[in-house]
Design a protein around this motif. Structure first.
Motif, short mmCIF file in Angstrom:
data_model
loop_
_atom_site.label_atom_id
_atom_site.label_comp_id
_atom_site.label_asym_id
_atom_site.label_seq_id
_atom_site.Cartn_x
_atom_site.Cartn_y
_atom_site.Cartn_z
N CYS A 281 -19.69 -56.48 15.37
CA CYS A 281 -20.70 -55.42 15.19
C CYS A 281 -20.46 -54.62 13.92
CB CYS A 281 -20.72 -54.51 16.41
SG CYS A 281 -21.27 -55.35 17.90
N THR B 208 -21.55 -56.77 11.01
CA THR B 208 -23.01 -56.81 10.98
C THR B 208 -23.56 -55.50 10.45
OG1 THR B 208 -23.03 -58.34 12.82
CG2 THR B 208 -25.05 -57.16 12.41
N CYS C 50 -25.78 -54.93 7.07
CA CYS C 50 -27.06 -54.22 7.12
C CYS C 50 -27.09 -53.09 6.09
CB CYS C 50 -27.34 -53.70 8.52
SG CYS C 50 -27.70 -55.04 9.69
N GLU D 139 -30.82 -51.21 11.84
CA GLU D 139 -29.90 -52.24 12.29
C GLU D 139 -28.45 -51.88 11.98
OE1 GLU D 139 -31.64 -55.69 10.50
OE2 GLU D 139 -33.31 -55.69 11.91
N MET E 58 -27.40 -49.52 14.64
CA MET E 58 -27.16 -50.28 15.86
C MET E 58 -25.81 -51.00 15.78
SD MET E 58 -28.35 -51.20 18.85
CE MET E 58 -30.10 -50.92 18.79
N GLY E 59 -25.53 -51.64 14.67
CA GLY E 59 -24.27 -52.37 14.52
C GLY E 59 -23.06 -51.47 14.63
N HIS F 190 -36.46 -53.32 17.98
CA HIS F 190 -35.55 -52.19 17.73
C HIS F 190 -35.65 -51.17 18.86
CE1 HIS F 190 -35.29 -52.84 13.08
NE2 HIS F 190 -34.80 -53.84 13.78
N CYS G 74 -27.84 -61.90 11.10
CA CYS G 74 -27.38 -60.56 11.44
C CYS G 74 -27.98 -60.13 12.78
CB CYS G 74 -27.78 -59.61 10.32
SG CYS G 74 -27.56 -57.87 10.63
N ARG G 75 -29.27 -60.31 12.93
CA ARG G 75 -29.96 -59.94 14.18
C ARG G 75 -29.47 -60.80 15.34
NH1 ARG G 75 -34.91 -59.92 10.57
NH2 ARG G 75 -34.91 -57.78 9.82
N MET H 133 -26.09 -59.49 16.50
CA MET H 133 -26.23 -58.26 17.27
C MET H 133 -26.81 -58.55 18.66
SD MET H 133 -27.01 -55.01 14.89
CE MET H 133 -28.43 -55.60 14.02
#
Length: 187
Positions: A15, A18, A22, A40, A43-44, A91, A172-173, A176
């Motif tokens: 994470c 990532t 991002c 993102e 989030m990571g 998201h 990346c997505r 995650m």
């Protein structure tokens, strides 16, 4: 999160890496891509902080409501942005999942991480189904079918910067999404 420390550290590394990528994507020349990359990255890094094994660091009681507030605000931003693109709905679901996990951790007895399930099983199951579908769909989209069918290569044409590579953004997505699945499974 619940679970063994080694898997927790792997989630932290995944994470955080990532989130760092991002941040790099936020240097893109495309405004929409910068905005998505910012959400993102949040989030990571949020997932990385949440995945730190409880044996190493148990957040204070006030941390979980702060997590919920931060990701609640990010969810409202994603809801507003969903007017212009449906990708923001993902998201929104991710932010809602983070709020849900933070509230579940805040409600767990004495924050006894690793000592039994927390959360609402039906909601956890629905989120698991969503993220499983998302991971499978994103993984399929990463297959190089277009490059093989078209006879071209991914590197043809103008060289794109690291922040402007759509296949890296998808990877990346995907990472995650996999991390979110792991976190939901260990609740």
């Amino acid at each position: 999160m619940h679970g063994p420390a080694s898997s927790g550290w792997l989630l932290v590394a995944l994470c955080a890496a990532t989130g760092a990528y991002c941040l790099l994507r936020m240097r893109s020349g495309v405004e929409e891509q910068r905005r998505a990359a910012g959400g993102e990255a949040l989030m990571g890094f949020g997932m990385a902080a949440m995945a730190v094994p409880a044996a190493v660091f148990t957040p204070p009681a006030w941390a979980w409501p702060v997590y919920a507030a931060v990701f609640g605000a990010a969810g409202l931003r994603a809801l507003w942005a969903a007017r212009t693109g449906r990708h923001h709905l993902h998201h929104l679901v991710g932010d809602a999942a983070m709020v849900y996990m933070a509230l579940a951790m805040a409600g767990s007895p004495a924050h006894a991480h690793g000592h039994g399930p927390s959360g609402v099983p039906l909601l956890t199951g629905a989120l698991l189904l969503y993220f499983t579908g998302y991971v499978l769909l994103t993984g399929v989209r990463l297959l190089p079918v277009a490059a093989v069918a078209g006879g071209g290569t991914a590197g043809s044409g103008a060289a794109a910067g690291w922040g402007d590579r759509p296949e890296l953004a998808r990877a990346c997505r995907l990472s995650m999404g996999i991390a979110m699945l792991a976190m939901l499974l260990t609740m």
